[in-house]
Design an enzyme around this catalytic site. Structure first.
Site, PDB file in Angstrom:
ATOM      1  N   GLY A  48       0.816  -1.214   0.000  1.00 39.27           N
ATOM      2  CA  GLY A  48       0.000   0.000   0.000  1.00 39.27           C
ATOM      3  C   GLY A  48       0.844   1.255   0.000  1.00 39.27           C
ATOM      4  O   GLY A  48       0.562   2.219  -0.729  1.00 39.27           O
ATOM      5  N   ARG A  52       1.135   4.114  -3.131  1.00 37.87           N
ATOM      6  CA  ARG A  52       0.934   5.563  -2.992  1.00 37.87           C
ATOM      7  C   ARG A  52       2.194   6.336  -3.370  1.00 37.87           C
ATOM      8  O   ARG A  52       2.113   7.394  -4.002  1.00 37.87           O
ATOM      9  CB  ARG A  52       0.507   5.887  -1.552  1.00 37.87           C
ATOM     10  N   SER A  58      -4.419   0.975  -8.243  1.00 33.06           N
ATOM     11  CA  SER A  58      -5.282   0.463  -9.305  1.00 33.06           C
ATOM     12  C   SER A  58      -6.413  -0.338  -8.691  1.00 33.06           C
ATOM     13  O   SER A  58      -6.298  -0.843  -7.562  1.00 33.06           O
ATOM     14  CB  SER A  58      -4.483  -0.430 -10.276  1.00 33.06           C
ATOM     15  N   ASP A  65      -5.210  -7.264  -3.258  1.00 31.21           N
ATOM     16  CA  ASP A  65      -4.775  -7.131  -1.870  1.00 31.21           C
ATOM     17  C   ASP A  65      -5.772  -7.779  -0.914  1.00 31.21           C
ATOM     18  O   ASP A  65      -5.396  -8.569  -0.037  1.00 31.21           O
ATOM     19  CB  ASP A  65      -4.603  -5.642  -1.539  1.00 31.21           C
ATOM     20  N   ASP A  69      -5.560 -11.335   1.361  1.00 32.20           N
ATOM     21  CA  ASP A  69      -5.850 -11.324   2.797  1.00 32.20           C
ATOM     22  C   ASP A  69      -6.870 -12.412   3.146  1.00 32.20           C
ATOM     23  O   ASP A  69      -6.698 -13.171   4.108  1.00 32.20           O
ATOM     24  CB  ASP A  69      -6.400  -9.962   3.227  1.00 32.20           C
TER      25      ASP A  69
END
Length: 211
Positions: A48, A52, A58, A65, A69
């Protein structure tokens, strides 16, 4: 044309998935399992930040992501408990509902009850939100450590500490369950409203006389 598949954060995601797959083969060997699983877990914070920093966010990356998880937690829940399937199914069902709403799904709960809004506030960075997310991720890992030990069968956490950790993390997971239930319920209500609206629109078109 940008190749989103090759964005650095997405490559980190592929590495995370590979680490989880490898950890599966060492499920009953705590040192190896925890090494691979927790490395994947900590890389979740890296992708993450990298996205950034490099301006490589995207929709695919956001989906990947969360999917990774869910895959990791689901692997643990279903391996540790017979009923763990239901916890994993709840998480995947919530993922389907929120993903269908698009990238701005959190903003669609502005009229939600206080608990839901507080958990989601500032992208889960409220005190309650961080507690809920921490519990979501760590509870299955804690159950694993309680069962198999930290570094092998000879090193176990004291039973009192096990119970305290389970109680604290279960409280946060219960908060997550309330939020997940609300997300699913809200999505169902949205689908029902859409169906009623389309049905009414179709009925009106049929009943309208031709000019």
């Amino acid at each position: 044309m940008k190749n989103i598949y090759c964005y650095i954060p997405n490559i980190i995601g592929y590495v995370r998935l590979l680490l989880l797959l490898v950890s599966w083969f060492f499920l009953k060997q705590p040192p190896w399992f925890l090494g691979f699983y927790l490395t994947s877990f900590f890389l979740d914070f890296v992708d993450g930040a990298v996205a950034r920093r490099l301006h490589q966010t995207s929709a695919f990356g956001a989906w990947l992501d969360v999917a990774i998880d869910n895959f990791g937690r689901g692997m643990l829940w279903t391996s540790l408990f017979r009923w763990g399937y239901f916890v994993s199914a709840l998480e995947w069902c919530t993922f389907v509902c929120t993903h269908t709403a698009g990238s701005q799904w959190k903003s669609s709960y502005s009229q939600a009850p206080w608990l839901i809004k507080n958990v989601m506030a500032d992208n889960f960075k409220s005190l309650l939100g961080m507690y809920a997310i921490m519990s979501l991720d760590l509870l299955p890992v804690w159950f694993y450590v309680c069962r198999f030990g930290l570094y092998g069968s000879s090193v176990f956490i004291p039973r009192t500490m096990q119970y305290i950790g389970i109680a604290v993390l279960s409280g946060g997971r219960a908060v997550c369950s309330v939020v997940e239930g609300y997300c699913i319920w809200a999505h169902i209500q949205q689908m029902i409203s859409s169906d009623i609206s389309q049905s009414s629109s179709s009925l009106t078109e049929v009943e309208t006389p031709e000019s």
